[in-house]
Motif scaffolding. Structure first.
Motif, PDB file in Angstrom:
ATOM      1  N   MET A 107       0.836  -1.199   0.000  1.00 48.02           N
ATOM      2  CA  MET A 107       0.000   0.000   0.000  1.00 48.02           C
ATOM      3  C   MET A 107       0.876   1.258   0.000  1.00 48.02           C
ATOM      4  SD  MET A 107      -3.022   1.095   2.707  1.00 48.02           S
ATOM      5  CE  MET A 107      -3.607  -0.586   2.789  1.00 48.02           C
ATOM      6  N   LEU A 108       1.927   1.241   0.807  1.00 46.51           N
ATOM      7  CA  LEU A 108       2.846   2.377   0.881  1.00 46.51           C
ATOM      8  C   LEU A 108       3.564   2.576  -0.455  1.00 46.51           C
ATOM      9  CD1 LEU A 108       4.048   4.499   2.834  1.00 46.51           C
ATOM     10  CD2 LEU A 108       5.805   2.821   3.383  1.00 46.51           C
ATOM     11  N   ALA A 109       4.003   1.493  -1.078  1.00 46.79           N
ATOM     12  CA  ALA A 109       4.701   1.586  -2.366  1.00 46.79           C
ATOM     13  C   ALA A 109       3.775   2.151  -3.450  1.00 46.79           C
ATOM     14  CB  ALA A 109       5.229   0.216  -2.779  1.00 46.79           C
ATOM     15  N   ASP A 110       2.536   1.694  -3.480  1.00 44.80           N
ATOM     16  CA  ASP A 110       1.575   2.203  -4.470  1.00 44.80           C
ATOM     17  C   ASP A 110       1.316   3.695  -4.266  1.00 44.80           C
ATOM     18  OD1 ASP A 110       1.380  -0.342  -5.536  1.00 44.80           O
ATOM     19  OD2 ASP A 110      -0.540  -0.799  -4.565  1.00 44.80           O
ATOM     20  N   ALA A 111       1.144   4.087  -3.010  1.00 44.68           N
ATOM     21  CA  ALA A 111       0.877   5.501  -2.706  1.00 44.68           C
ATOM     22  C   ALA A 111       2.085   6.366  -3.051  1.00 44.68           C
ATOM     23  CB  ALA A 111       0.508   5.653  -1.235  1.00 44.68           C
ATOM     24  N   ALA A 112       3.278   5.893  -2.726  1.00 44.96           N
ATOM     25  CA  ALA A 112       4.493   6.655  -3.035  1.00 44.96           C
ATOM     26  C   ALA A 112       4.644   6.820  -4.549  1.00 44.96           C
ATOM     27  CB  ALA A 112       5.717   5.952  -2.454  1.00 44.96           C
ATOM     28  N   ARG A 113       4.377   5.761  -5.277  1.00 47.98           N
ATOM     29  CA  ARG A 113       4.462   5.828  -6.746  1.00 47.98           C
ATOM     30  C   ARG A 113       3.466   6.852  -7.282  1.00 47.98           C
ATOM     31  NH1 ARG A 113       5.068   0.965  -7.264  1.00 47.98           N
ATOM     32  NH2 ARG A 113       3.807   0.070  -7.105  1.00 47.98           N
ATOM     33  N   GLU A 114       2.249   6.816  -6.738  1.00 45.03           N
ATOM     34  CA  GLU A 114       1.208   7.759  -7.181  1.00 45.03           C
ATOM     35  C   GLU A 114       1.607   9.207  -6.887  1.00 45.03           C
ATOM     36  OE1 GLU A 114      -3.448   8.710  -6.166  1.00 45.03           O
ATOM     37  OE2 GLU A 114      -2.803   6.621  -6.090  1.00 45.03           O
ATOM     38  N   ASP A 115       2.259   9.420  -5.737  1.00 42.74           N
ATOM     39  CA  ASP A 115       2.680  10.775  -5.366  1.00 42.74           C
ATOM     40  C   ASP A 115       4.065  11.145  -5.916  1.00 42.74           C
ATOM     41  OD1 ASP A 115       0.308  11.198  -4.068  1.00 42.74           O
ATOM     42  OD2 ASP A 115       1.139  11.161  -2.036  1.00 42.74           O
ATOM     43  N   GLY A 116       4.689  10.227  -6.653  1.00 47.07           N
ATOM     44  CA  GLY A 116       5.979  10.520  -7.268  1.00 47.07           C
ATOM     45  C   GLY A 116       7.148  10.536  -6.305  1.00 47.07           C
ATOM     46  N   ILE A 117       7.082   9.718  -5.271  1.00 42.11           N
ATOM     47  CA  ILE A 117       8.148   9.655  -4.266  1.00 42.11           C
ATOM     48  C   ILE A 117       8.832   8.291  -4.373  1.00 42.11           C
ATOM     49  CG2 ILE A 117       8.699   9.773  -1.798  1.00 42.11           C
ATOM     50  CD1 ILE A 117       7.485  12.366  -2.698  1.00 42.11           C
ATOM     51  N   ALA A 118      10.157   8.297  -4.358  1.00 42.43           N
ATOM     52  CA  ALA A 118      10.919   7.047  -4.425  1.00 42.43           C
ATOM     53  C   ALA A 118      11.094   6.483  -3.014  1.00 42.43           C
ATOM     54  CB  ALA A 118      12.275   7.295  -5.053  1.00 42.43           C
ATOM     55  N   LEU A 119      10.873   5.190  -2.883  1.00 42.03           N
ATOM     56  CA  LEU A 119      11.069   4.520  -1.605  1.00 42.03           C
ATOM     57  C   LEU A 119      12.478   3.931  -1.533  1.00 42.03           C
ATOM     58  CD1 LEU A 119       7.755   2.489  -1.131  1.00 42.03           C
ATOM     59  CD2 LEU A 119       8.431   4.595   0.003  1.00 42.03           C
ATOM     60  N   PRO A 120      13.034   3.854  -0.339  1.00 40.52           N
ATOM     61  CA  PRO A 120      14.334   3.179  -0.217  1.00 40.52           C
ATOM     62  C   PRO A 120      14.161   1.690  -0.511  1.00 40.52           C
ATOM     63  CG  PRO A 120      13.457   3.726   1.954  1.00 40.52           C
ATOM     64  CD  PRO A 120      12.540   4.346   0.941  1.00 40.52           C
ATOM     65  N   THR A 121      15.195   1.082  -1.015  1.00 42.57           N
ATOM     66  CA  THR A 121      15.129  -0.341  -1.352  1.00 42.57           C
ATOM     67  C   THR A 121      15.896  -1.208  -0.373  1.00 42.57           C
ATOM     68  OG1 THR A 121      17.012  -0.067  -2.831  1.00 42.57           O
ATOM     69  CG2 THR A 121      14.813   0.124  -3.811  1.00 42.57           C
ATOM     70  N   ALA A 122      16.580  -0.575   0.573  1.00 41.55           N
ATOM     71  CA  ALA A 122      17.366  -1.329   1.554  1.00 41.55           C
ATOM     72  C   ALA A 122      17.179  -0.709   2.936  1.00 41.55           C
ATOM     73  CB  ALA A 122      18.836  -1.314   1.173  1.00 41.55           C
ATOM     74  N   ILE A 123      17.387  -1.524   3.921  1.00 46.93           N
ATOM     75  CA  ILE A 123      17.283  -1.074   5.315  1.00 46.93           C
ATOM     76  C   ILE A 123      18.519  -0.251   5.661  1.00 46.93           C
ATOM     77  CG2 ILE A 123      17.252  -1.892   7.707  1.00 46.93           C
ATOM     78  CD1 ILE A 123      15.602  -4.243   6.789  1.00 46.93           C
ATOM     79  N   ASP A 124      18.333   0.778   6.455  1.00 47.65           N
ATOM     80  CA  ASP A 124      19.448   1.632   6.858  1.00 47.65           C
ATOM     81  C   ASP A 124      20.337   0.914   7.889  1.00 47.65           C
ATOM     82  OD1 ASP A 124      17.974   1.754   9.217  1.00 47.65           O
ATOM     83  OD2 ASP A 124      17.403   3.839   8.970  1.00 47.65           O
ATOM     84  N   ASP A 125      21.484   1.526   8.199  1.00 43.85           N
ATOM     85  CA  ASP A 125      22.460   0.910   9.109  1.00 43.85           C
ATOM     86  C   ASP A 125      21.899   0.664  10.507  1.00 43.85           C
ATOM     87  OD1 ASP A 125      24.415   0.774   7.164  1.00 43.85           O
ATOM     88  OD2 ASP A 125      25.407   2.636   7.776  1.00 43.85           O
ATOM     89  N   GLU A 126      21.148   1.627  11.013  1.00 46.03           N
ATOM     90  CA  GLU A 126      20.583   1.496  12.365  1.00 46.03           C
ATOM     91  C   GLU A 126      19.724   0.236  12.476  1.00 46.03           C
ATOM     92  OE1 GLU A 126      17.225   3.637  15.186  1.00 46.03           O
ATOM     93  OE2 GLU A 126      18.014   4.740  13.472  1.00 46.03           O
TER      94      GLU A 126
END
Length: 181
Positions: free
Chosen positions: A91-110
């Motif tokens: 759901m988050l990925a679909d919404a981000a795509r619709e709003d033109g926002i790129a999601l990270p593809t990997a988990i951060d160091d923390e």
């Protein structure tokens, strides 16, 4: 004659300044709107990064618990997290795509360090360690999603945050109960 020219010149100057003053709000408004769009984009970027990272962390932590955990209630919670956060991630990925926002593809160091600590946990404490990480993760997620659902810019991400938030609150209540046993 001179005084008449001077009066005309003063009148012309007053008119010019009046036009400048009338144009000022549209100039300021245009800059403000541009600045707000930029702020909204940055707010959406920050939300997406935090939400996606948190979601990936919760899914990976649940995989560790289901593979190595011993306590049925913790494993049951982890199974539910795999399902629920799988849906939330989509759901988050679909919404981000619709709003033109790129999601990270990997988990951060923390979050990677937290996952590694879970992987390295002794079997006798893994369930409690998992539950503890989930309390913190869900507290942070509820705060993040509640803030964005209320104050985020209108769009698909805000609607997604509003839809996901009740499940996160339910997860938090449930995990707090499990962790307190």
């Amino acid at each position: 004659m001179r005084s008449q020219s001077r009066r005309r010149w003063i009148k012309d100057e007053e008119n010019n300044h009046a036009a400048d003053i009338q144009a000022l709000p549209s100039l300021v408004d245009g800059r403000t709107r541009l600045g707000c769009r930029r702020c909204r984009s940055q707010q959406s970027d920050r939300f997406c990064h935090s939400a996606a990272t948190s979601n990936m962390f919760e899914v990976e932590a649940a995989k560790i618990e289901t593979a190595k955990g011993k306590a049925q209630d913790a494993r049951g919670f982890a199974d539910d997290m795999l399902k629920d956060h799988g849906r939330a991630g989509s759901m988050l990925a679909d919404a981000a795509r619709e709003d033109g926002i790129a999601l990270p593809t990997a988990i951060d160091d923390e979050h990677s360090k937290k996952l590694e600590a879970l992987r390295q946990s002794d079997a006798s404490i893994l369930d409690q360690a998992y539950l503890s990480t989930q309390v913190t993760a869900h507290e942070e997620a509820v705060t993040l999603f509640a803030d964005y659902a209320q104050k985020g810019p209108d769009g698909a991400l805000k609607r997604a945050a509003q839809k996901i938030l009740p499940d996160l609150r339910m997860h938090l209540t449930r995990i707090q109960g499990l962790a307190s046993k």
